[in-house]
Design a protein around this motif. Structure first.
Motif, short mmCIF file in Angstrom:
data_model
loop_
_atom_site.label_atom_id
_atom_site.label_comp_id
_atom_site.label_asym_id
_atom_site.label_seq_id
_atom_site.Cartn_x
_atom_site.Cartn_y
_atom_site.Cartn_z
N MET A 27 37.35 83.02 -15.68
CA MET A 27 38.56 82.86 -14.88
C MET A 27 38.73 81.38 -14.55
N SER A 28 39.91 80.89 -14.80
CA SER A 28 40.19 79.49 -14.48
C SER A 28 40.35 79.31 -12.98
N ILE A 29 40.24 78.08 -12.54
CA ILE A 29 40.39 77.79 -11.11
C ILE A 29 41.79 78.18 -10.65
N ALA A 30 42.79 77.87 -11.47
CA ALA A 30 44.18 78.18 -11.10
C ALA A 30 44.37 79.69 -10.92
N SER A 31 43.80 80.50 -11.81
CA SER A 31 43.96 81.95 -11.67
C SER A 31 43.16 82.47 -10.48
N HIS A 32 42.02 81.83 -10.20
CA HIS A 32 41.23 82.21 -9.03
C HIS A 32 42.01 81.91 -7.75
N VAL A 33 42.62 80.75 -7.69
CA VAL A 33 43.42 80.39 -6.52
C VAL A 33 44.61 81.35 -6.38
N ALA A 34 45.22 81.71 -7.48
CA ALA A 34 46.35 82.65 -7.44
C ALA A 34 45.90 84.00 -6.89
N GLU A 35 44.73 84.45 -7.31
CA GLU A 35 44.19 85.72 -6.80
C GLU A 35 43.88 85.61 -5.30
N LEU A 36 43.32 84.49 -4.89
CA LEU A 36 43.04 84.28 -3.47
C LEU A 36 44.33 84.30 -2.65
N ARG A 37 45.38 83.69 -3.20
CA ARG A 37 46.67 83.68 -2.49
C ARG A 37 47.22 85.11 -2.35
N MET A 62 41.23 83.65 7.19
CA MET A 62 40.82 82.26 7.38
C MET A 62 39.82 81.84 6.31
N LYS A 63 38.87 82.71 5.98
CA LYS A 63 37.89 82.38 4.94
C LYS A 63 38.58 82.16 3.59
N ILE A 64 39.55 83.01 3.28
CA ILE A 64 40.28 82.87 2.02
C ILE A 64 41.08 81.57 2.03
N LYS A 65 41.73 81.27 3.14
CA LYS A 65 42.53 80.03 3.24
C LYS A 65 41.63 78.81 3.06
N GLU A 66 40.45 78.84 3.67
CA GLU A 66 39.51 77.73 3.51
C GLU A 66 39.08 77.58 2.06
N GLU A 67 38.85 78.68 1.38
CA GLU A 67 38.46 78.65 -0.03
C GLU A 67 39.60 78.07 -0.88
N ILE A 68 40.84 78.48 -0.59
CA ILE A 68 41.99 77.95 -1.31
C ILE A 68 42.08 76.45 -1.12
N ASN A 69 41.92 76.00 0.13
CA ASN A 69 41.99 74.56 0.42
C ASN A 69 40.85 73.80 -0.24
N ARG A 70 39.68 74.40 -0.29
CA ARG A 70 38.52 73.76 -0.90
C ARG A 70 38.74 73.56 -2.41
N LEU A 71 39.35 74.55 -3.03
CA LEU A 71 39.59 74.46 -4.48
C LEU A 71 40.74 73.53 -4.82
N GLY A 72 41.59 73.26 -3.84
CA GLY A 72 42.70 72.35 -4.06
C GLY A 72 43.91 73.05 -4.63
#
Length: 55
Positions: free
Chosen positions: A1-11, A43-53
């Motif tokens: 899974m790419s970072i972009a798809s991971h971020v999309a899933e987190l969103r 909040m944990k998900i938002k922090e992960e999204i911010n961490r990944l950029g």
């Protein structure tokens, strides 16, 4: 899974949790502990999204 798809899933998960929090807050007999736990998860998900950029 790419970072972009991971971020999309987190969103998607973050949005789903937002919907759940709103639903719980509107329900009579709402469990405050459940709402607090949902908000912690958000909040944990938002922090992960911010961490990944932004991707």
């Amino acid at each position: 899974m790419s970072i972009a798809s991971h971020v999309a899933e987190l969103r998607r998960k973050h949005e789903a949790l937002s919907d759940m929090v709103e639903k719980e807050q509107r329900s009579p007999g709402t469990d405050d502990l459940k709402i607090a736990e949902l908000k912690r998860q958000k909040m944990k998900i938002k922090e992960e999204i911010n961490r990944l950029g932004p991707h």
